[in-house]
Enzyme design. Sequence first.
Site, mmCIF file in Angstrom:
data_model
loop_
_atom_site.group_PDB
_atom_site.id
_atom_site.type_symbol
_atom_site.label_atom_id
_atom_site.label_comp_id
_atom_site.label_asym_id
_atom_site.label_seq_id
_atom_site.Cartn_x
_atom_site.Cartn_y
_atom_site.Cartn_z
ATOM 1 N N THR A 204 -9.642 6.589 -11.070
ATOM 2 C CA THR A 204 -8.645 7.768 -10.488
ATOM 3 C C THR A 204 -6.982 7.314 -10.550
ATOM 4 O O THR A 204 -6.302 7.969 -9.729
ATOM 5 C CB THR A 204 -8.986 7.898 -9.000
ATOM 6 N N TRP A 205 -6.806 6.316 -11.357
ATOM 7 C CA TRP A 205 -5.285 6.133 -11.509
ATOM 8 C C TRP A 205 -4.543 7.466 -11.995
ATOM 9 O O TRP A 205 -5.055 7.820 -12.954
ATOM 10 C CB TRP A 205 -5.129 4.824 -12.525
ATOM 11 N N ASP B 70 -13.522 4.413 -7.993
ATOM 12 C CA ASP B 70 -12.610 3.419 -7.643
ATOM 13 C C ASP B 70 -11.107 3.972 -7.304
ATOM 14 O O ASP B 70 -10.649 4.908 -8.448
ATOM 15 C CB ASP B 70 -12.712 2.740 -9.053
ATOM 16 N N TYR C 264 -2.151 3.932 -6.301
ATOM 17 C CA TYR C 264 -2.209 5.133 -7.210
ATOM 18 C C TYR C 264 -1.207 6.378 -6.327
ATOM 19 O O TYR C 264 -1.998 6.901 -5.623
ATOM 20 C CB TYR C 264 -3.689 5.327 -7.720
ATOM 21 N N GLN D 278 -17.500 -10.278 -3.395
ATOM 22 C CA GLN D 278 -18.637 -9.448 -4.426
ATOM 23 C C GLN D 278 -18.313 -8.800 -5.746
ATOM 24 O O GLN D 278 -19.214 -8.703 -6.563
ATOM 25 C CB GLN D 278 -19.343 -8.416 -3.421
ATOM 26 N N TYR E 240 -11.931 -2.378 -16.225
ATOM 27 C CA TYR E 240 -11.105 -1.061 -16.103
ATOM 28 C C TYR E 240 -10.732 -0.728 -17.709
ATOM 29 O O TYR E 240 -10.536 -1.690 -18.367
ATOM 30 C CB TYR E 240 -10.160 -1.283 -15.023
HETATM 31 N N1 LIG Z 1 -7.561 -2.865 -11.052
HETATM 32 C C1 LIG Z 1 -6.506 -2.688 -11.905
HETATM 33 O O1 LIG Z 1 -5.380 -3.216 -11.955
HETATM 34 C C2 LIG Z 1 -6.669 -1.593 -12.638
HETATM 35 C C3 LIG Z 1 -5.777 -1.209 -13.896
HETATM 36 C C4 LIG Z 1 -5.858 0.013 -14.520
HETATM 37 C C5 LIG Z 1 -6.992 0.700 -14.239
HETATM 38 N N2 LIG Z 1 -7.649 0.342 -13.230
HETATM 39 C C6 LIG Z 1 -8.783 1.547 -12.917
HETATM 40 O O2 LIG Z 1 -9.407 1.714 -14.135
HETATM 41 C C7 LIG Z 1 -9.740 3.001 -14.198
HETATM 42 C C8 LIG Z 1 -9.525 3.700 -15.692
HETATM 43 O O3 LIG Z 1 -8.403 3.143 -16.470
HETATM 44 P P1 LIG Z 1 -7.055 3.636 -16.834
HETATM 45 O O4 LIG Z 1 -6.956 4.998 -16.002
HETATM 46 O O5 LIG Z 1 -6.225 2.886 -16.946
HETATM 47 O O6 LIG Z 1 -7.413 4.287 -18.442
HETATM 48 P P2 LIG Z 1 -8.682 4.695 -19.274
HETATM 49 O O7 LIG Z 1 -9.806 5.121 -18.612
HETATM 50 O O8 LIG Z 1 -9.045 3.579 -20.179
HETATM 51 O O9 LIG Z 1 -8.101 5.911 -20.006
HETATM 52 C C9 LIG Z 1 -7.814 7.386 -19.418
HETATM 53 C C10 LIG Z 1 -7.190 7.924 -20.484
HETATM 54 O O10 LIG Z 1 -8.441 8.371 -21.405
HETATM 55 C C11 LIG Z 1 -8.693 9.872 -21.515
HETATM 56 N N3 LIG Z 1 -9.964 10.072 -21.276
HETATM 57 C C12 LIG Z 1 -11.038 9.888 -20.724
HETATM 58 N N4 LIG Z 1 -12.042 10.114 -21.065
HETATM 59 C C13 LIG Z 1 -11.897 11.065 -22.354
HETATM 60 C C14 LIG Z 1 -12.448 11.526 -23.354
HETATM 61 N N5 LIG Z 1 -14.045 11.634 -22.994
HETATM 62 N N6 LIG Z 1 -12.160 11.858 -24.512
HETATM 63 C C15 LIG Z 1 -10.716 11.793 -24.676
HETATM 64 N N7 LIG Z 1 -10.105 11.356 -23.701
HETATM 65 C C16 LIG Z 1 -10.617 10.784 -22.477
HETATM 66 C C17 LIG Z 1 -7.939 10.413 -20.285
HETATM 67 O O11 LIG Z 1 -7.396 11.672 -20.442
HETATM 68 P P3 LIG Z 1 -7.669 12.721 -19.078
HETATM 69 O O12 LIG Z 1 -6.877 12.295 -17.861
HETATM 70 O O13 LIG Z 1 -6.831 13.848 -19.737
HETATM 71 O O14 LIG Z 1 -9.165 13.066 -19.043
HETATM 72 C C18 LIG Z 1 -6.768 9.263 -19.983
HETATM 73 O O15 LIG Z 1 -5.604 9.780 -20.693
HETATM 74 C C19 LIG Z 1 -8.379 3.692 -13.451
HETATM 75 O O16 LIG Z 1 -8.098 4.937 -13.385
HETATM 76 C C20 LIG Z 1 -8.259 2.812 -12.185
HETATM 77 O O17 LIG Z 1 -9.281 3.576 -11.315
HETATM 78 C C21 LIG Z 1 -7.697 -0.641 -12.470
#
Ligand SMILES: NC(=O)c1ccc[n+]([C@@H]2O[C@H](COP(=O)([O-])OP(=O)(O)OC[C@H]3O[C@@H](n4cnc5c(N)ncnc54)[C@H](OP(=O)(O)O)[C@@H]3O)[C@@H](O)[C@H]2O)c1
Length: 281
Positions: free
Chosen positions: A18-19, A48, A53, A161, A192
């Site tokens: 949900t970022w 998540d 965020y 965990q 992620y």
């Molecule tokens: N713990 C940490 O430090 C950390 C760091 C980064 C991320 N995270 C978590 O991990 C999650 C996922 O990572 P992320 O948000 O960085 O990036 P991601 O999930 O790798 O990529 C998101 C991108 O992919 C696109 N997308 C998603 N599904 C798609 C599909 N089926 N076809 C085409 N494009 C698609 C999304 O577009 P749309 O939005 O237009 O659907 C968005 O532009 C985050 O949201 C967050 O919850 C955690």
Amino acid sequence: MKSITFNHQNSSAIGIGTWHIGEGNNKENTAEMEAIKYGLDHGINVIDTAEMYGEGLSEKLVGQVIKNYPRGSFQLISKFYPFHATPKLIEESLKASLKRLQTDHLDLYLLHWRGNTPLEQTVFGLEKMVSAGLIKNWGVSNFDIDDLKELSSIKDGNNCQVNEDLYNIGSREIEYSILPWQKEHHMSFIGYSPFGSDDSEFLKIQPIINQMAQQKHITVHQLLLAWVLRNHDLLSIPKSSSIEHMKSNLAAVDVTFTKDELEILDQTYPAPKHEVQLNTI
Ligand SMILES: NC(=O)c1ccc[n+]([C@@H]2O[C@H](COP(=O)([O-])OP(=O)(O)OC[C@H]3O[C@@H](n4cnc5c(N)ncnc54)[C@H](OP(=O)(O)O)[C@@H]3O)[C@@H](O)[C@H]2O)c1
């Protein structure tokens, strides 16, 4: 849908990232809420989020969706800033997150990344929150192997965990020692950014990915997500802002690879053969 054991419970193999959710206009927020609802209605049972965020906007939007679902039907993860990692600030951050999320507890509360607060203090604060019933369990994020080992050496450190790190086909650092170590210590892994986040700088798509996706009649994103899930008991948390993307990601969970296909992908995106520093986004 493929299920895994995550945080000692039966869970979907993908969770909802949900970022950047909740930061847009009404129309965008509505589409994002619909996408999360679609995911929850079709078998995903982990969400998540983090106080970082949108400085709470993501948690607010998630709260608006989950208030319509039985609290026991999904696991909710949030994270606190490293500069909120003292016992007092953990409690304040957590209470603010719970308010935005319109719930009375989290299933997991994670230290978002390591800062200057000694781990002992952070663990003490988190254990207090478990005792108070405000969180079921706690974990960490962006921890490399040395951080995990240090954590496990301190009082109550083994109560951690989960660890949530970057994991996609172009960032395989965790495969060398983090994943095996976590498996040995019965600690769940969250990967992620399966698509390399919003910026192609983080994951270079080589022609083989396009070719293989075409041959398999799937999209590039489906290939990338299915690859992350291919043979590990781990949770991947793609973020999608539309029902269309959520549907596509749900379908990717059932995509499989032949041994030959995996070998071809390994040639272009090799697994680490020695310890390499963890990448982060
Ligand atoms: N713990 C940490 O430090 C950390 C760091 C980064 C991320 N995270 C978590 O991990 C999650 C996922 O990572 P992320 O948000 O960085 O990036 P991601 O999930 O790798 O990529 C998101 C991108 O992919 C696109 N997308 C998603 N599904 C798609 C599909 N089926 N076809 C085409 N494009 C698609 C999304 O577009 P749309 O939005 O237009 O659907 C968005 O532009 C985050 O949201 C967050 O919850 C955690």
